[in-house]
Design a protein around this motif. Structure first.
Motif, PDB file in Angstrom:
ATOM      1  N   GLY A 296      84.206  57.141  67.710  1.00 56.99           N
ATOM      2  CA  GLY A 296      84.921  58.340  67.301  1.00 56.99           C
ATOM      3  C   GLY A 296      84.024  59.274  66.515  1.00 56.99           C
ATOM      4  O   GLY A 296      83.048  58.845  65.886  1.00 56.99           O
ATOM      5  N   LEU A 297      84.329  60.548  66.539  1.00 55.15           N
ATOM      6  CA  LEU A 297      83.518  61.548  65.840  1.00 55.15           C
ATOM      7  C   LEU A 297      83.440  61.243  64.349  1.00 55.15           C
ATOM      8  O   LEU A 297      82.403  61.460  63.725  1.00 55.15           O
ATOM      9  CB  LEU A 297      84.063  62.953  66.090  1.00 55.15           C
ATOM     10  CG  LEU A 297      83.193  64.107  65.625  1.00 55.15           C
ATOM     11  CD1 LEU A 297      81.805  64.045  66.264  1.00 55.15           C
ATOM     12  CD2 LEU A 297      83.856  65.440  65.936  1.00 55.15           C
ATOM     13  N   SER A 298      84.508  60.713  63.776  1.00 57.06           N
ATOM     14  CA  SER A 298      84.474  60.380  62.350  1.00 57.06           C
ATOM     15  C   SER A 298      83.418  59.315  62.064  1.00 57.06           C
ATOM     16  O   SER A 298      82.770  59.337  61.015  1.00 57.06           O
ATOM     17  CB  SER A 298      85.848  59.926  61.857  1.00 57.06           C
ATOM     18  OG  SER A 298      86.261  58.763  62.534  1.00 57.06           O
ATOM     19  N   LYS A 299      83.212  58.372  62.998  1.00 62.95           N
ATOM     20  CA  LYS A 299      82.153  57.357  62.828  1.00 62.95           C
ATOM     21  C   LYS A 299      80.779  58.014  62.839  1.00 62.95           C
ATOM     22  O   LYS A 299      79.895  57.634  62.072  1.00 62.95           O
ATOM     23  CB  LYS A 299      82.210  56.317  63.946  1.00 62.95           C
ATOM     24  CG  LYS A 299      83.264  55.279  63.791  1.00 62.95           C
ATOM     25  CD  LYS A 299      83.101  54.228  64.881  1.00 62.95           C
ATOM     26  CE  LYS A 299      84.117  53.143  64.760  1.00 62.95           C
ATOM     27  NZ  LYS A 299      83.925  52.106  65.790  1.00 62.95           N
ATOM     28  N   VAL A 300      80.607  59.008  63.707  1.00 69.44           N
ATOM     29  CA  VAL A 300      79.317  59.706  63.796  1.00 69.44           C
ATOM     30  C   VAL A 300      79.037  60.434  62.483  1.00 69.44           C
ATOM     31  O   VAL A 300      77.946  60.335  61.929  1.00 69.44           O
ATOM     32  CB  VAL A 300      79.294  60.690  64.990  1.00 69.44           C
ATOM     33  CG1 VAL A 300      78.000  61.493  65.007  1.00 69.44           C
ATOM     34  CG2 VAL A 300      79.498  59.948  66.298  1.00 69.44           C
ATOM     35  N   VAL A 301      80.035  61.140  61.971  1.00 64.31           N
ATOM     36  CA  VAL A 301      79.871  61.899  60.727  1.00 64.31           C
ATOM     37  C   VAL A 301      79.633  60.955  59.558  1.00 64.31           C
ATOM     38  O   VAL A 301      78.730  61.173  58.748  1.00 64.31           O
ATOM     39  CB  VAL A 301      81.099  62.806  60.486  1.00 64.31           C
ATOM     40  CG1 VAL A 301      81.043  63.452  59.113  1.00 64.31           C
ATOM     41  CG2 VAL A 301      81.193  63.868  61.572  1.00 64.31           C
ATOM     42  N   THR A 302      80.413  59.896  59.463  1.00 63.37           N
ATOM     43  CA  THR A 302      80.254  58.921  58.379  1.00 63.37           C
ATOM     44  C   THR A 302      78.877  58.278  58.440  1.00 63.37           C
ATOM     45  O   THR A 302      78.208  58.118  57.424  1.00 63.37           O
ATOM     46  CB  THR A 302      81.348  57.831  58.452  1.00 63.37           C
ATOM     47  OG1 THR A 302      82.618  58.475  58.372  1.00 63.37           O
ATOM     48  CG2 THR A 302      81.214  56.824  57.338  1.00 63.37           C
ATOM     49  N   HIS A 303      78.440  57.922  59.644  1.00 67.87           N
ATOM     50  CA  HIS A 303      77.122  57.313  59.811  1.00 67.87           C
ATOM     51  C   HIS A 303      76.033  58.280  59.348  1.00 67.87           C
ATOM     52  O   HIS A 303      75.081  57.884  58.687  1.00 67.87           O
ATOM     53  CB  HIS A 303      76.910  56.916  61.266  1.00 67.87           C
ATOM     54  CG  HIS A 303      75.692  56.083  61.479  1.00 67.87           C
ATOM     55  ND1 HIS A 303      75.676  54.733  61.257  1.00 67.87           N
ATOM     56  CD2 HIS A 303      74.442  56.414  61.882  1.00 67.87           C
ATOM     57  CE1 HIS A 303      74.469  54.260  61.512  1.00 67.87           C
ATOM     58  NE2 HIS A 303      73.708  55.253  61.894  1.00 67.87           N
ATOM     59  N   SER A 304      76.190  59.552  59.667  1.00 72.97           N
ATOM     60  CA  SER A 304      75.236  60.574  59.273  1.00 72.97           C
ATOM     61  C   SER A 304      75.176  60.681  57.749  1.00 72.97           C
ATOM     62  O   SER A 304      74.099  60.735  57.154  1.00 72.97           O
ATOM     63  CB  SER A 304      75.612  61.923  59.874  1.00 72.97           C
ATOM     64  OG  SER A 304      74.747  62.931  59.417  1.00 72.97           O
ATOM     65  N   GLN A 305      76.321  60.680  57.094  1.00 76.40           N
ATOM     66  CA  GLN A 305      76.372  60.767  55.639  1.00 76.40           C
ATOM     67  C   GLN A 305      75.742  59.533  55.007  1.00 76.40           C
ATOM     68  O   GLN A 305      74.981  59.642  54.048  1.00 76.40           O
ATOM     69  CB  GLN A 305      77.816  60.919  55.164  1.00 76.40           C
ATOM     70  CG  GLN A 305      78.398  62.272  55.516  1.00 76.40           C
ATOM     71  CD  GLN A 305      79.894  62.350  55.247  1.00 76.40           C
ATOM     72  OE1 GLN A 305      80.570  61.338  55.072  1.00 76.40           O
ATOM     73  NE2 GLN A 305      80.408  63.561  55.212  1.00 76.40           N
ATOM     74  N   ASP A 306      76.040  58.355  55.549  1.00 77.70           N
ATOM     75  CA  ASP A 306      75.454  57.115  55.035  1.00 77.70           C
ATOM     76  C   ASP A 306      73.945  57.131  55.160  1.00 77.70           C
ATOM     77  O   ASP A 306      73.216  56.725  54.262  1.00 77.70           O
ATOM     78  CB  ASP A 306      76.015  55.898  55.761  1.00 77.70           C
ATOM     79  CG  ASP A 306      77.467  55.616  55.424  1.00 77.70           C
ATOM     80  OD1 ASP A 306      77.981  56.198  54.452  1.00 77.70           O
ATOM     81  OD2 ASP A 306      78.095  54.830  56.162  1.00 77.70           O
ATOM     82  N   GLU A 307      73.466  57.632  56.301  1.00 73.13           N
ATOM     83  CA  GLU A 307      72.029  57.706  56.571  1.00 73.13           C
ATOM     84  C   GLU A 307      71.336  58.604  55.562  1.00 73.13           C
ATOM     85  O   GLU A 307      70.281  58.283  55.031  1.00 73.13           O
ATOM     86  CB  GLU A 307      71.824  58.225  57.994  1.00 73.13           C
ATOM     87  CG  GLU A 307      70.474  57.955  58.576  1.00 73.13           C
ATOM     88  CD  GLU A 307      70.461  58.339  60.038  1.00 73.13           C
ATOM     89  OE1 GLU A 307      70.229  59.531  60.323  1.00 73.13           O
ATOM     90  OE2 GLU A 307      70.648  57.456  60.900  1.00 73.13           O
TER      91      GLU A 307
END
Length: 112
Positions: free
Chosen positions: A95-106
């Motif tokens: 899901g797009l929220s996983k992509v955004v969250t992963h980006s923030q975590d990174e």
């Protein structure tokens, strides 16, 4: 040519089996989206993940969206709507929220 094929197969396997790799792949493509040609790069990244995770036939079945339209919308010149993008990413487990969250975590890990 065989080494290129082996590389492609390795990338597709990682996109299929390694969620973190697939998320990083999408994050990298998303970070380039505002650059010239960035939209095509992002759509190609989504398309490769779809292909690695069962193809457009499976996504079409899971989402109820027309397979031919999905091919066109996620081609280099495609222009899927937000609803379509969200359905497709959800159908492949990203899901797009996983992509955004992963980006923030990174970015948080890089700053630490």
């Amino acid at each position: 040519m065989k080494s290129v094929s082996n590389h492609e197969e390795s990338v597709l396997e990682m996109l299929r089996n390694d969620e973190d790799f697939a998320l990083e792949y999408l994050v990298a493509a998303l970070e380039e989206i505002d650059e010239e040609g960035g939209e095509a790069v992002f759509l190609t990244a989504v398309r490769r993940i779809v292909e690695a995770r069962g193809g457009f036939a499976a996504v079409s079945k899971a989402t109820g969206l027309n397979r031919g339209n999905l091919y066109r919308q996620f081609g280099a010149d495609g222009n899927p709507g937000l609803t379509t993008l969200l359905k497709v990413l959800s159908a492949v487990g990203l899901g797009l929220s996983k992509v955004v969250t992963h980006s923030q975590d990174e970015h948080e890990h890089a700053a630490a």
